[in-house]
Every structure is written in structure tokens, then in C-alpha cells.
Scaffold this active site. Structure first.
Site, short mmCIF file in Angstrom:
data_model
loop_
_atom_site.label_atom_id
_atom_site.label_comp_id
_atom_site.label_asym_id
_atom_site.label_seq_id
_atom_site.Cartn_x
_atom_site.Cartn_y
_atom_site.Cartn_z
N ARG A 31 1.63 -9.20 -3.80
CA ARG A 31 0.32 -8.51 -4.18
C ARG A 31 -1.10 -9.34 -5.27
O ARG A 31 -2.03 -8.91 -4.33
CB ARG A 31 1.16 -7.31 -6.04
CG ARG A 31 1.96 -6.02 -4.93
CD ARG A 31 2.46 -5.47 -6.12
NE ARG A 31 3.02 -6.25 -6.49
CZ ARG A 31 3.22 -5.73 -7.98
NH1 ARG A 31 2.99 -5.04 -8.67
NH2 ARG A 31 3.46 -7.18 -9.40
N ASN A 49 3.54 -2.55 -5.54
CA ASN A 49 5.24 -2.18 -4.70
C ASN A 49 5.48 -1.26 -4.74
O ASN A 49 5.29 -0.23 -5.49
CB ASN A 49 5.87 -3.06 -5.74
CG ASN A 49 5.66 -4.34 -5.95
OD1 ASN A 49 4.59 -5.26 -4.60
ND2 ASN A 49 5.61 -4.90 -7.09
#
Length: 106
Positions: A31, A49
Site C-alpha cells: 500500500r 488491504n
């Protein structure tokens, strides 16, 4: 010259696409690297996520930059990631950006 560039930017197609990346993409800073890559390319959107071990999100911006980001999500990712595949959906042309920056969602 500057005016020509400004006009070109105004007529540049904006694109939006949703994505989901499969593989070893959690616990490997995916990320953070995605956010950095998107910001470096001048794109907006988000990444997060999922509970099933994937990373999902949306990216928006000029068409060629979005296409380059799709390639990055499919093939590069973070240094410790292993990308099995990336799925893209809801790809469309948009009239204006829906976000002001790129962020990590929790």
C-alpha cells in the site's frame, strides 16, 4: 508554447479504474509503495488491504498515466511483493477527478 501545453492538459482524457491485486501483497509495504507511485505519477484515488489477503483500490487521472499505473500494479509492486495477478474493473472515462489526492484506507 505554454498555452499549447495548457490546452492539451485541458483536453486530456481522464480515466478511472478499480483494481484488485492478488499474491503476496500484504505485509510487504504494498500500500505504501502504491501510494508513492501514484503520487509520483500525479494520480489520485485510494488503496487498502482486504480481508481475503488482496489489495484493492481505485486510481484516477490522465489516461496514459492510469495505464502506466495499471502496468506497475500488475508487474512491479513493492520490492518484497509477489504479484500473481491484477484484476481491473469499472474502467471508464470521467469528466473530473473524484479525489484530491491518493490515500491509504484502513
Amino acid at each position: 508554447m505554454l498555452l499549447g501545453r495548457r490546452l492539451a492538459a485541458m483536453t486530456e482524457l481522464l480515466k478511472s479504474v478499480d483494481y484488485e491485486v492478488f499474491g503476496t501483497v500484504q505485509g510487504v509495504c504494498f500500500r505504501m509503495y502504491t501510494e508513492g507511485e501514484a503520487k509520483k505519477r500525479g494520480l489520485v484515488g485510494w488503496v487498502k488491504n482486504t480481508s481475503k489477503g488482496t489489495v484493492t483500490g481505485q486510481v484516477q487521472g490522465p489516461e496514459e498515466k492510469v495505464d502506466a499505473m495499471k502496468s506497475w500494479l500488475s508487474k512491479v509492486g513493492s520490492p518484497s511483493s509477489r504479484i500473481d495477478r491484477a484484476d481491473f474493473s469499472n474502467e471508464k472515462t470521467i469528466s473530473k477527478l473524484e479525489y484530491s489526492d491518493f490515500s491509504i484506507r484502513y
